[in-house]
Design a protein around this motif. Structure first.
Motif, PDB file in Angstrom:
ATOM      1  N   ILE A 453       0.913  -1.443  -0.154  1.00 26.31           N
ATOM      2  CA  ILE A 453      -0.132  -0.240  -0.005  1.00 26.31           C
ATOM      3  C   ILE A 453       0.645   1.351  -0.136  1.00 26.31           C
ATOM      4  O   ILE A 453       1.708   1.388   1.099  1.00 26.31           O
ATOM      5  CB  ILE A 453      -0.958   0.035   1.350  1.00 26.31           C
ATOM      6  CG1 ILE A 453      -1.819  -1.310   1.247  1.00 26.31           C
ATOM      7  CG2 ILE A 453      -1.655   0.966   1.313  1.00 26.31           C
ATOM      8  CD1 ILE A 453      -2.436  -1.395   2.694  1.00 26.31           C
ATOM      9  N   PRO A 454       0.983   2.013  -0.837  1.00 25.31           N
ATOM     10  CA  PRO A 454       1.722   3.104  -1.278  1.00 25.31           C
ATOM     11  C   PRO A 454       1.253   4.260  -0.226  1.00 25.31           C
ATOM     12  O   PRO A 454       0.082   4.680  -0.151  1.00 25.31           O
ATOM     13  CB  PRO A 454       1.485   3.643  -2.653  1.00 25.31           C
ATOM     14  CG  PRO A 454       0.437   2.932  -2.876  1.00 25.31           C
ATOM     15  CD  PRO A 454       0.213   1.772  -2.278  1.00 25.31           C
ATOM     16  N   CYS A 465       5.813   2.705   1.792  1.00 25.06           N
ATOM     17  CA  CYS A 465       4.771   1.739   1.364  1.00 25.06           C
ATOM     18  C   CYS A 465       4.360   0.854   2.769  1.00 25.06           C
ATOM     19  O   CYS A 465       5.537   0.721   3.657  1.00 25.06           O
ATOM     20  CB  CYS A 465       5.035   0.763   0.484  1.00 25.06           C
ATOM     21  SG  CYS A 465       5.265   1.469  -0.951  1.00 25.06           S
ATOM     22  N   GLN A 466       3.359   0.309   3.097  1.00 24.22           N
ATOM     23  CA  GLN A 466       2.952  -0.642   3.995  1.00 24.22           C
ATOM     24  C   GLN A 466       2.832  -1.768   3.231  1.00 24.22           C
ATOM     25  O   GLN A 466       1.834  -2.214   2.466  1.00 24.22           O
ATOM     26  CB  GLN A 466       1.617  -0.141   4.657  1.00 24.22           C
ATOM     27  CG  GLN A 466       1.352  -1.166   5.851  1.00 24.22           C
ATOM     28  CD  GLN A 466      -0.068  -0.571   6.348  1.00 24.22           C
ATOM     29  OE1 GLN A 466      -0.489   0.302   6.254  1.00 24.22           O
ATOM     30  NE2 GLN A 466      -0.798  -1.660   7.355  1.00 24.22           N
ATOM     31  N   ASP A 470       5.092  -4.450   7.902  1.00 27.95           N
ATOM     32  CA  ASP A 470       6.387  -4.015   7.653  1.00 27.95           C
ATOM     33  C   ASP A 470       6.223  -2.654   6.991  1.00 27.95           C
ATOM     34  O   ASP A 470       5.151  -2.178   6.329  1.00 27.95           O
ATOM     35  CB  ASP A 470       6.969  -5.060   6.843  1.00 27.95           C
ATOM     36  CG  ASP A 470       7.474  -6.199   7.518  1.00 27.95           C
ATOM     37  OD1 ASP A 470       7.617  -6.282   8.944  1.00 27.95           O
ATOM     38  OD2 ASP A 470       7.596  -7.341   7.082  1.00 27.95           O
ATOM     39  N   LEU A 471       7.282  -1.797   7.062  1.00 29.04           N
ATOM     40  CA  LEU A 471       7.361  -0.335   6.385  1.00 29.04           C
ATOM     41  C   LEU A 471       8.196  -0.757   5.296  1.00 29.04           C
ATOM     42  O   LEU A 471       9.706  -1.269   5.497  1.00 29.04           O
ATOM     43  CB  LEU A 471       8.011   0.566   7.218  1.00 29.04           C
ATOM     44  CG  LEU A 471       8.048   2.057   6.321  1.00 29.04           C
ATOM     45  CD1 LEU A 471       6.887   2.478   5.976  1.00 29.04           C
ATOM     46  CD2 LEU A 471       8.947   2.937   7.450  1.00 29.04           C
ATOM     47  N   LEU A 472       8.021  -0.533   4.198  1.00 31.59           N
ATOM     48  CA  LEU A 472       8.868  -0.691   2.782  1.00 31.59           C
ATOM     49  C   LEU A 472       9.174   0.878   2.195  1.00 31.59           C
ATOM     50  O   LEU A 472       8.429   1.620   2.079  1.00 31.59           O
ATOM     51  CB  LEU A 472       8.292  -1.561   1.634  1.00 31.59           C
ATOM     52  CG  LEU A 472       7.728  -2.759   2.084  1.00 31.59           C
ATOM     53  CD1 LEU A 472       7.391  -3.469   0.646  1.00 31.59           C
ATOM     54  CD2 LEU A 472       9.002  -3.762   2.614  1.00 31.59           C
ATOM     55  N   ILE A 603       4.854   0.858  -8.577  1.00 29.42           N
ATOM     56  CA  ILE A 603       5.288  -0.671  -7.883  1.00 29.42           C
ATOM     57  C   ILE A 603       4.568  -1.930  -8.865  1.00 29.42           C
ATOM     58  O   ILE A 603       5.374  -2.880  -8.605  1.00 29.42           O
ATOM     59  CB  ILE A 603       4.387  -0.517  -6.356  1.00 29.42           C
ATOM     60  CG1 ILE A 603       5.199   0.742  -5.938  1.00 29.42           C
ATOM     61  CG2 ILE A 603       4.663  -1.570  -5.637  1.00 29.42           C
ATOM     62  CD1 ILE A 603       4.371   1.433  -4.495  1.00 29.42           C
ATOM     63  N   ARG A 604       3.533  -1.871  -9.250  1.00 25.27           N
ATOM     64  CA  ARG A 604       2.954  -2.938  -9.846  1.00 25.27           C
ATOM     65  C   ARG A 604       3.854  -3.479 -11.150  1.00 25.27           C
ATOM     66  O   ARG A 604       4.408  -4.431 -11.256  1.00 25.27           O
ATOM     67  CB  ARG A 604       1.579  -2.680 -10.504  1.00 25.27           C
ATOM     68  CG  ARG A 604       0.899  -3.766 -11.003  1.00 25.27           C
ATOM     69  CD  ARG A 604      -0.461  -3.445 -11.575  1.00 25.27           C
ATOM     70  NE  ARG A 604      -1.390  -2.854 -10.523  1.00 25.27           N
ATOM     71  CZ  ARG A 604      -1.553  -1.589 -10.420  1.00 25.27           C
ATOM     72  NH1 ARG A 604      -1.222  -0.841 -11.259  1.00 25.27           N
ATOM     73  NH2 ARG A 604      -2.579  -1.282  -9.391  1.00 25.27           N
TER      74      ARG A 604
END
Length: 637
Positions: A453-454, A465-466, A470-472, A603-604
């Motif tokens: 999820i951005p 992102c989530q 975790d945090l990305l 991201i996709r």
């Protein structure tokens, strides 16, 4: 009958010549060093066809008598040493008495010499090492050695020579290094009738650098001077901003002898440390004065390498001398690379995700709702949706002043909020009571991957992102590089060429022009077409993508560096490098703002590439912080 027999003189001479004269540049080096030992003040070198058909070295040194001229072509005849003890106190460049006999044994040579006090000189003609004629002749003071048809009687050696361009380039480089080692001698190199090197011989090293590499390069050089116990160092080093494609522009001189030294090179590398990028070498000329007995020059047939009696002292002297010069010229923040503290995060790896099952969504799905979500709350309780930024601009500042804070009215009953019963109870994850053993399901349920999820963008560079808990953090440039690279890799084997309306003129080192010509076919497969426009200029007529002149100059520099590597890269490797550069060139850059929709698309696309977790250059695209790691940053137990 004895199995062991003594080789005839011709065979022995050719075998010995193979150790000393491997290619034309070795012959030039030996002849020029003899001229330096003869106390010459000017040396002229002329070559034709890369030195394979003609070499001439003329000096104004002390010259020789007829008797000395005859002795000079006999193996192991020398005026430099007289006993074995002298080997450990060598002050001259030559001392073995092998150079002239070795060169003469594999060529047709002529020696013309005269001492300044003699009225006439001597001409010595030789073929294959045999003296064919000796006669008196008028000649200027000094010595001239002409070498024709090098390796004419050793065809096996001749076929291993490179092209004329390559052999000429080696000679240019060697004569340049010898000129740097002897700034008090005027050097001139003539290649196929054209003067390519000319130094003033005024004793100033900076003037020699200017003559060889240009005044612009000379302006980027810094003087080095350091003294130690029984050793002195002086010379010039380039600023970290001036890089060359290979170490051939690094000259190491020990007692006026040009050598290769791993100790000195390593010390210089350590002194520059993080000031240089991965591909690139500083230009340097380092000259040492050491006691002759502290070095051994008799460890290599061509005297390219030497041994120091105390390598650690030399290392420290070079390191402190170069580092002191760099730090005294600039402030620390301009020459040192910023060191970034590693907070303990993880670089995402292949096993952390199943890229094929990754979903990119705006918010979590299927999460518990306690009555505060948009789906269950009455629309009127939150007020009307906020206008967009564009809509607000048209309504003026007064619109914002008139807006009232939206009322907070969750649809959970008031009596439930003020009871001891928690509204979260039904969502608590309690262990179910097991009254019987669980049986395996008939069908294995497919594990549902948490969506990515951005959340937003930081510094117009990183996407937050989530992913589950975790945090990305995604580097948008590296991610887009990977996406573009995979698109390019799907194309045909060759990279398409795009003709340039106005060709680019790119300056390269003269020796690198020959290198590019030798690899022209491979370079054209990379989508680049070029032609030589001058001794150190190439004209780019076609390139992949729409690269600018500055970008093409960087690309050609990278290609030259690649071909200078010890292991020449394969065409596939070069294609990878070119695609990686093209991918980088057109990728989203730092500072490009992205909206949520663009982030989702990027991201996709990233998770549909072959290797989503690294960019084409091998850098990570995604960094992950777990709740434990985030807690550690906040000093949580």
């Amino acid at each position: 009958m004895a199995v062991i027999h003594i080789l005839d003189e011709v065979t022995a001479n050719q075998i010995a010549a193979g150790e000393v004269v491997e290619r034309p540049v070795n012959a030039v080096k030996e002849l020029v060093e003899n001229a330096v030992d003869a106390s010459a003040s000017s040396i002229e070198v002329e070559i034709a066809d890369g030195g394979m058909t003609y070499i001439r070295v003329t000096d104004d040194g002390c010259g020789m008598t007829e008797e000395d001229a005859k002795l000079s072509v006999i193996r192991h005849a020398t005026s430099k040493i007289s006993s074995v003890d002298n080997i450990y106190h060598i002050a001259s460049l030559g001392f073995r008495g092998e150079a002239l006999p070795s060169i003469a044994s594999v060529s047709r040579a002529t020696i013309t010499t005269r001492r300044s006090e003699d009225n006439e000189g001597t001409v010595l003609e030789m073929t294959g090492g045999e003296i064919t004629e000796v006669k008196p002749a008028g000649a200027p003071a000094g010595t001239t050695v002409e070498v024709r048809d090098l390796f004419y009687n050793v065809p096996a050696r001749k076929k291993f020579l490179k092209s004329e361009r390559t052999e000429s380039s080696r000679i240019n480089s060697m004569v340049g290094k010898l000129a740097l080692a002897n700034p008090d001698i005027a050097f001139r190199l003539i290649n196929n009738g054209r003067t390519v090197i000319e130094t003033p011989g005024n004793g100033r090293l900076m003037d020699v650098v200017s003559a060889l590499y240009g005044t612009k390069t000379a302006g980027e050089m810094l003087p080095v001077e350091e003294e130690g116990e029984h050793i002195a160092l002086e010379g010039l080093i380039s600023k970290p901003s001036l890089l060359k494609s290979s170490r051939q522009y690094q000259t190491i001189i020990i007692n006026r002898r040009v050598v290769d030294s791993a100790v000195v090179s390593k010390a210089v590398d350590n002194a520059y440390h993080s000031l240089l990028p991965k591909n690139g070498y500083p230009l340097m000329v380092l000259s040492f004065q050491v006691p002759p007995e502290s070095i051994d020059v008799n460890v290599h047939p061509q005297k390219r390498e030497i041994k120091f009696s105390d390598e650690q002292s030399v290392f420290r002297l070079v390191y402190h001398g170069v580092l002191g010069t760099l730090t005294s010229q600039s402030t620390a923040d301009t020459i040192a690379r910023e060191m970034i503290h590693d907070p303990g995060h993880e670089v995402v790896k292949e096993h952390d995700f199943n890229p094929g099952s990754i979903r990119v969504e705006d918010k979590p799905l299927g999460k518990p709702d306690i009555g505060l979500s948009e789906e269950t709350r009455p629309k009127s309780s939150w007020g009307e949706p906020s206008p967009s930024y564009e809509e607000s601009r048209g309504q003026g500042a007064d619109h914002f002043g008139e807006r009232r804070a939206p009322s907070f009215a969750p649809d959970t009953e008031e009596k439930d909020l003020f009871t001891n019963h928690s509204v979260f109870d039904e969502y608590r994850k309690e262990e179910p009571k097991r009254e019987h053993l669980e049986t395996d399901p008939l069908f294995e349920e497919e594990k549902q991957e948490d969506p990515v999820i951005p959340l937003g963008q930081v510094s117009d560079c990183f996407i937050l992102c989530q992913h589950g808990k975790d945090l990305l953090i995604i580097d948008q440039h590296a991610a887009h590089e990977r996406v573009r690279y995979d698109h390019l890799a799907e194309r045909a084997e060759g990279i398409p060429v795009q003709e340039i309306l106005i060709p680019y003129l790119i300056h390269v080192d003269s020796g690198d022009v020959n290198l590019l010509e030798d690899h022209r076919a491979d370079i054209e497969k990379l989508g680049i077409t070029f032609e030589q426009a001058g001794p150190d200029v190439i004209r780019i007529t076609g390139s992949p993508e729409d690269l600018s002149a500055a970008e093409m100059e960087r690309v050609m520099g990278d290609i030259v560096k690649a071909y200078h590597e010890k292991d020449v890269p394969s065409p596939e490797t070069m294609r990878h490098r070119m695609m990686a550069y093209a991918a980088c060139r057109g990728a989203i850059k730092r500072g490009d703002p992205l909206n949520i929709r663009q982030m989702k698309e990027l991201i996709r696309d990233l998770f549909h590439t072959s290797r989503p977790f690294v960019c084409p250059h091998g850098r990570p695209t995604i960094v992950k912080f777990t709740p434990v790691e985030l807690g550690r940053l906040f000093k949580r137990p």
